[in-house]
Design a protein around this motif. Structure first.
Motif, PDB file in Angstrom:
ATOM      1  N   ASP A  61       2.069   1.806  -3.427  1.00 47.57           N
ATOM      2  CA  ASP A  61       1.003   2.299  -4.294  1.00 47.57           C
ATOM      3  C   ASP A  61       0.704   3.764  -4.011  1.00 47.57           C
ATOM      4  O   ASP A  61       0.477   4.565  -4.933  1.00 47.57           O
ATOM      5  CB  ASP A  61      -0.254   1.451  -4.089  1.00 47.57           C
TER       6      ASP A  61
ATOM      7  N   SER B 261       6.161  -2.343  -8.155  1.00 42.86           N
ATOM      8  CA  SER B 261       5.041  -3.025  -7.503  1.00 42.86           C
ATOM      9  C   SER B 261       4.682  -4.302  -8.246  1.00 42.86           C
ATOM     10  O   SER B 261       4.432  -5.353  -7.631  1.00 42.86           O
ATOM     11  CB  SER B 261       3.830  -2.086  -7.439  1.00 42.86           C
TER      12      SER B 261
ATOM     13  N   LEU C 241      -5.706   1.128   1.140  1.00 43.54           N
ATOM     14  CA  LEU C 241      -5.709   2.221   0.166  1.00 43.54           C
ATOM     15  C   LEU C 241      -6.978   3.059   0.286  1.00 43.54           C
ATOM     16  O   LEU C 241      -6.945   4.285   0.165  1.00 43.54           O
ATOM     17  CB  LEU C 241      -5.582   1.658  -1.248  1.00 43.54           C
TER      18      LEU C 241
ATOM     19  N   ARG D 136       5.316   1.856 -10.289  1.00 42.79           N
ATOM     20  CA  ARG D 136       4.297   0.901 -10.761  1.00 42.79           C
ATOM     21  C   ARG D 136       4.965  -0.394 -11.223  1.00 42.79           C
ATOM     22  O   ARG D 136       4.489  -1.500 -10.928  1.00 42.79           O
ATOM     23  CB  ARG D 136       3.489   1.529 -11.893  1.00 42.79           C
TER      24      ARG D 136
ATOM     25  N   GLU E 123      -6.606  -3.392  -0.497  1.00 46.48           N
ATOM     26  CA  GLU E 123      -7.685  -2.519  -0.938  1.00 46.48           C
ATOM     27  C   GLU E 123      -8.238  -1.697   0.214  1.00 46.48           C
ATOM     28  O   GLU E 123      -8.524  -0.507   0.072  1.00 46.48           O
ATOM     29  CB  GLU E 123      -8.798  -3.360  -1.571  1.00 46.48           C
TER      30      GLU E 123
ATOM     31  N   MET F 247       3.322   5.882  -5.516  1.00 50.50           N
ATOM     32  CA  MET F 247       3.099   5.998  -6.956  1.00 50.50           C
ATOM     33  C   MET F 247       2.039   7.046  -7.249  1.00 50.50           C
ATOM     34  O   MET F 247       2.196   7.888  -8.146  1.00 50.50           O
ATOM     35  CB  MET F 247       2.694   4.634  -7.523  1.00 50.50           C
ATOM     36  N   ARG F 248       0.933   7.042  -6.488  1.00 54.77           N
ATOM     37  CA  ARG F 248      -0.132   8.019  -6.714  1.00 54.77           C
ATOM     38  C   ARG F 248       0.346   9.440  -6.409  1.00 54.77           C
ATOM     39  O   ARG F 248      -0.045  10.394  -7.093  1.00 54.77           O
ATOM     40  CB  ARG F 248      -1.336   7.680  -5.837  1.00 54.77           C
TER      41      ARG F 248
ATOM     42  N   ALA G  98       0.829  -1.203   0.000  1.00 57.24           N
ATOM     43  CA  ALA G  98       0.000   0.000   0.000  1.00 57.24           C
ATOM     44  C   ALA G  98       0.864   1.255   0.000  1.00 57.24           C
ATOM     45  O   ALA G  98       0.567   2.223  -0.697  1.00 57.24           O
ATOM     46  CB  ALA G  98      -0.935   0.005   1.208  1.00 57.24           C
TER      47      ALA G  98
END
Length: 328
Positions: free
Chosen positions: A87, A109, A132, A106, A129, A90-91, A84
Motif C-alpha cells: 500500500d 493488493s 499505515l 492497487r 491500518e 502504491m501511495r 502495508a
C-alpha cells in the motif's frame, strides 16, 4: 538463532519456488547475505526437507535449484506488514506522479486480499491500518504534470514486444508538435518522467529522452525492432547526475565539516567515492554529466559545499559563497 535460521530457510524456499530458472549458489549467497560455503549448507538443508527440488543447468553451465510450483502453497501466508508495504508503494507511485504503476499495485493488493481467507483478512486489517498510520506517509504538495496512464500502458506494450511506435510529441523548447518514429527501450523516473527511445531519424539516429507529459498520442506500428544488446538503461542513466544527458565529466565537491556527516549519508551518484579530510570536511568524487541539475541540488546546501571541479560548475555554485575558505 534457530528461529532465525528457520525463517531464512523458509524465505529461501519461497524464492526457489517463485523463480522460473531457480537459484544458483551465488544467488543464494547474495539473497541471504552469506558466503559460498553457507549457501551450500542452506541448499543441502532444503534438499533434505524437499527431496522434490529440481536441479537444472543452463547454457551458462551454472547449476540452479528450483522448487516445483505448489510445494509451499499451503504454508505461505500474507501478513499486515507485507500488505502495508504494498500500500505504501502504491501511495509513493501516486506521490511521484506515476498513476499507471499505482493502479497496477492497487490491483495486485486487491488480488492478494481476494485469495486470502476472509477470517485472515479480518484478523490483519487492524494491524494493517495501524501500520499505515504509523508510517505517516505525506503527499508532497505542489504542481505535477499530467501523465496519461493509457499512453504509458501502450508504451509498455511496445517495449515488451519490441514494436516501433510513432509518438505525437510536443517539444516545449520549440513549441512545436511533431510525429516521431522511435524504438522504445524504457522509462527514467525522477522529478520529471521520460521515455528512453532510439529516435529513428536521419538527423538523430541516437538514443533520446522524451518527456512523458509531452507525448500526446502513441501509435503502435506493425514493424518491430531489434534491441541493441549493448544498451544498458542503468548505464545510460548513470551518465548523468539527473536526467539531462550530457557528456560525463569528473566532479569533485567539498563539504564543510559541519555538513560532512550529513553529506556522507547521501548517494549522490553510483560511482561516487568519499574522502574524509583532517579538518573534518568531506570530498566527494564521481563522474557524470548535467551541470545545471548538479547546481540545482547544490544550492540546497547553501555555503556548506564548494565545487572544486569542474570550473563550469564552480562558476554556477561558488560565487557569493560565504563561510569557510577553499583549499589552496
Amino acid at each position: 538463532m534457530r528461529h532465525e535460521k528457520a525463517h531464512l530457510l523458509f524465505r529461501l524456499a519461497l524464492e526457489m519456488q517463485g523463480t522460473r530458472e531457480g537459484l544458483s549458489l551465488e544467488e543464494i549467497g547474495e539473497r541471504c547475505g552469506v558466503g559460498r560455503r553457507t549457501a551450500m549448507r542452506l541448499r543441502d538443508a532444503l534438499l533434505q526437507t524437499f527431496p522434490q527440488m529440481e536441479e537444472t543447468q543452463g547454457a551458462d553451465r551454472c547449476k540452479r535449484w528450483h522448487l516445483p510450483k505448489g510445494t509451499l502453497n499451503g504454508l505461505a501466508g500474507i501478513n499486515a506488514d507485507e500488505l502495508a508495504a504494498l500500500d505504501i508503494a502504491m501511495r509513493l507511485m501516486v506521490e511521484q506522479n506515476r498513476p499507471a504503476e499505482a493502479e497496477t499495485l492497487r490491483t495486485l493488493s486487491g488480488k492478494l486480499k481476494a485469495v486470502m481467507r476472509p477470517d485472515a483478512v479480518r484478523r490483519i486489517e487492524p494491524d494493517l491500518e495501524a501500520t499505515l498510520e504509523a508510517e505517516g506517509l505525506a503527499m508532497r504538495p505542489g504542481p505535477r504534470p499530467r501523465i496519461d496512464p493509457a499512453l504509458v500502458g501502450e508504451l509498455r506494450t511496445a517495449i515488451k514486444a519490441c514494436r516501433k511506435v510513432t509518438i505525437r510529441y510536443y517539444n516545449r523548447n520549440t513549441g512545436k508538435t511533431k510525429d516521431r518514429l522511435v524504438h522504445p527501450y524504457g522509462f527514467l523516473h525522477g522529478h520529471r518522467h521520460y521515455l528512453v527511445a532510439w529516435h529513428e531519424n536521419p538527423k538523430a539516429n541516437d538514443f533520446a529522452l522524451f518527456s512523458l507529459p509531452g507525448i500526446r498520442e502513441v501509435r503502435l506500428e506493425t514493424a518491430s525492432f531489434a534491441r541493441d544488446a549493448g544498451f544498458d538503461l542503468q548505464a545510460f542513466a548513470a551518465r548523468s547526475f539527473g536526467l539531462f544527458q550530457e557528456k560525463p565529466f569528473d566532479v569533485v565537491w567539498r563539504f564543510a565539516p559541519e555538513a560532512a556527516t550529513v553529506a556522507a549519508d547521501f548517494v549522490f551518484h553510483p560511482s561516487q567515492s568519499l574522502e574524509w579530510q583532517k579538518d573534518g570536511s568531506l570530498i566527494v568524487r564521481f563522474r557524470a554529466g548535467s551541470n545545471l541539475e548538479m547546481a540545482w541540488h547544490l544550492y540546497s546546501w547553501g555555503d556548506k559545499v564548494e565545487v572544486l571541479e569542474p570550473p563550469a560548475l564552480a562558476a554556477l555554485v561558488n560565487p557569493g559563497r560565504r563561510g569557510w575558505t577553499a583549499l589552496p
